[in-house]
Design an enzyme around this catalytic site. Sequence first.
Site, mmCIF file in Angstrom:
data_model
loop_
_atom_site.group_PDB
_atom_site.id
_atom_site.type_symbol
_atom_site.label_atom_id
_atom_site.label_comp_id
_atom_site.label_asym_id
_atom_site.label_seq_id
_atom_site.Cartn_x
_atom_site.Cartn_y
_atom_site.Cartn_z
ATOM 1 N N ARG A 59 28.963 53.981 -40.602
ATOM 2 C CA ARG A 59 29.510 53.505 -41.875
ATOM 3 C C ARG A 59 28.632 53.808 -43.088
ATOM 4 O O ARG A 59 27.410 53.809 -42.979
ATOM 5 C CB ARG A 59 29.730 51.988 -41.793
ATOM 6 C CG ARG A 59 30.839 51.643 -40.833
ATOM 7 C CD ARG A 59 30.935 50.159 -40.521
ATOM 8 N NE ARG A 59 32.066 49.911 -39.634
ATOM 9 C CZ ARG A 59 32.032 50.104 -38.312
ATOM 10 N NH1 ARG A 59 30.928 50.511 -37.707
ATOM 11 N NH2 ARG A 59 33.115 49.894 -37.585
ATOM 12 N N HIS A 76 32.850 57.248 -40.030
ATOM 13 C CA HIS A 76 32.991 58.462 -39.220
ATOM 14 C C HIS A 76 33.574 59.651 -39.989
ATOM 15 O O HIS A 76 34.464 60.355 -39.494
ATOM 16 C CB HIS A 76 33.852 58.166 -37.995
ATOM 17 C CG HIS A 76 33.198 57.239 -37.004
ATOM 18 N ND1 HIS A 76 31.842 57.062 -36.915
ATOM 19 C CD2 HIS A 76 33.731 56.429 -36.036
ATOM 20 C CE1 HIS A 76 31.565 56.200 -35.944
ATOM 21 N NE2 HIS A 76 32.687 55.789 -35.404
ATOM 22 N N HIS A 109 31.033 60.958 -29.758
ATOM 23 C CA HIS A 109 31.504 59.577 -29.615
ATOM 24 C C HIS A 109 32.109 59.304 -28.228
ATOM 25 O O HIS A 109 33.087 58.550 -28.113
ATOM 26 C CB HIS A 109 32.526 59.294 -30.711
ATOM 27 C CG HIS A 109 32.667 57.856 -31.085
ATOM 28 N ND1 HIS A 109 33.174 56.897 -30.225
ATOM 29 C CD2 HIS A 109 32.369 57.200 -32.227
ATOM 30 C CE1 HIS A 109 33.191 55.730 -30.834
ATOM 31 N NE2 HIS A 109 32.707 55.885 -32.058
ATOM 32 N N ASP A 138 28.053 46.155 -31.186
ATOM 33 C CA ASP A 138 28.405 47.285 -32.059
ATOM 34 C C ASP A 138 27.257 47.416 -33.051
ATOM 35 O O ASP A 138 27.412 47.142 -34.239
ATOM 36 C CB ASP A 138 29.749 47.002 -32.758
ATOM 37 C CG ASP A 138 30.373 48.257 -33.347
ATOM 38 O OD1 ASP A 138 29.707 49.307 -33.323
ATOM 39 O OD2 ASP A 138 31.514 48.180 -33.823
ATOM 40 N N GLU A 185 25.979 56.195 -29.135
ATOM 41 C CA GLU A 185 26.053 57.289 -30.101
ATOM 42 C C GLU A 185 24.682 57.497 -30.726
ATOM 43 O O GLU A 185 24.190 56.613 -31.433
ATOM 44 C CB GLU A 185 27.060 56.939 -31.203
ATOM 45 C CG GLU A 185 28.434 56.558 -30.690
ATOM 46 C CD GLU A 185 29.149 55.590 -31.638
ATOM 47 O OE1 GLU A 185 29.266 55.894 -32.835
ATOM 48 O OE2 GLU A 185 29.578 54.524 -31.173
HETATM 49 C C1 GLA Z 1 31.861 53.272 -33.711
HETATM 50 C C2 GLA Z 1 31.759 52.026 -34.504
HETATM 51 C C3 GLA Z 1 32.675 51.001 -33.971
HETATM 52 C C4 GLA Z 1 34.069 51.551 -33.875
HETATM 53 C C5 GLA Z 1 34.076 52.791 -33.023
HETATM 54 C C6 GLA Z 1 35.453 53.420 -32.998
HETATM 55 O O1 GLA Z 1 31.185 53.209 -32.566
HETATM 56 O O2 GLA Z 1 30.451 51.512 -34.564
HETATM 57 O O3 GLA Z 1 32.690 49.893 -34.806
HETATM 58 O O4 GLA Z 1 34.501 51.884 -35.162
HETATM 59 O O5 GLA Z 1 33.195 53.713 -33.571
HETATM 60 O O6 GLA Z 1 36.444 52.510 -32.692
#
Ligand code: GLA
Length: 463
Positions: free
Chosen positions: A195, A220, A294, A360, A427
């Site tokens: 982000r 993304h 991803h 996350d 990731e």
């Molecule tokens: C990334 C983000 C998550 C989500 C995934 C896709 O990993 O950190 O919050 O947006 O992509 O769903």
Amino acid sequence: MKSMPGSLTLAVCALVVGLIGCSGPAGDGKTGKPAQPSEQAKAKPSDQRSQPPDKNAQPKKPTDTEPDKTKTPAQPTPGEKPQPPETPPRETPPEKPSQPAEPQQKPEPQEKIGARMSKQVYGKMPDGTVVDLYTLTNSAGMKVKLITYGGIITAVETPDRNGKLANITLYRDSLEDYLAGHPYFGCIVGRYANRIAKGRFVIDGVEYKLATNNGPNHLHGGVKGFDKYVWQASPVEGDGYAGVVLKHESPDGDEGYPGKLSVTVTYTLNDQNELKMEYVATTDKPTHVNLTNHAYWNLAGAGAGDILGHVLMLNADRFLPVDDTLIPLGEPRSVKDTPMDFTSPKTIGSRIDQVEGGYDHCYILRRSPDEKLALAARVVEPKSGRTMEIRTTKPAIQFYTGNFLDGSITAAGGNISYEKHYGFCLETEYFPDSPNRPEYPSTLLKPGQTYHHITVHKFGVEK
Ligand code: GLA
């Protein structure tokens, strides 16, 4: 809050290959004006955030990433068999269509293009552009399949401890299904993975505005990121490895980013069961770059239930607490004595209920200053014995536990519905919102510099 320690900053700076501008500690972390954390969030950052307002990357239009629910169950792709779950899901599986769909077209012919690789037509884009599927094999019987649309890895087939192969990465059945929608399964993400707060940043006094495609933030690479382009592919094969070089040129102003960016991503599979991803990018104007893959993993097999029983070690003793929209609050925080701590192996599910929404988060990797390809993560799935180890040159890793999967994405002709926590992502990245955080390792790429990073996934079994 404590500043990032000097040794960590140095290590991270040393790793920023071809990039400059990694400044020292300090900064208030508010440059991007993230939503203010609640008092609770300040005290227990990992536990107190809710899901981003728009449910994240499960976009609303069927043309974007949500599957078109009006469609009949997906057809197996010619040449790619539906992959039924290898073990039954732990929880009651959702209702499935009674019969997997049968292929209606003739399979596309496979062209052998090397001792260890083949190529076939995977499908056609609405404008007629052909999308190819490459299959890489190695002497140990491992297979990696990837398509030129989004550079998506559609299969990683590895043996369990009894030699039984399964596809351990989440996939969809056909190009049509990928075009209908998916939450970034297996794809290349760019220009900026993760982000950027409020979809804006400033370079040399000029403000650049990006799409806010994830609540108030940019995610993304925007509405049409690198995951939604057909990449130019050329095969490479050498002693003990085979791979595909994928190229894409992103024009000046693409998704609001300045500069024409030339990107090359090379995937190779070798006989040591290593899948290597190498990222190279150059620009003609200063811009921000943060590329990743991803892939979602389930080492028991895609669709074989949730991933909560996987045992994870993350080589990171700090993470970035985030606000309600998943933008970092500021400085890294220690994982010690929190549910964020994976410094020694533990099951993903052991404390996930104490992390609101699930994991996350960006973890900051430990490495010694001279260590380029540092250990980032090690995962073991106890039932199958399958293991995966990740090494990377990048400074951080986003650990995401498939929190937004909700069963609406299917595969194997409808026999698999990807429910919450059916896959996890690791990731390798720079920190989220770095363009607005001078105190983070810089993602700025200038003309004459080269963005160059490597991530290696090594697969194995534990007896
Ligand atoms: C990334 C983000 C998550 C989500 C995934 C896709 O990993 O950190 O919050 O947006 O992509 O769903």
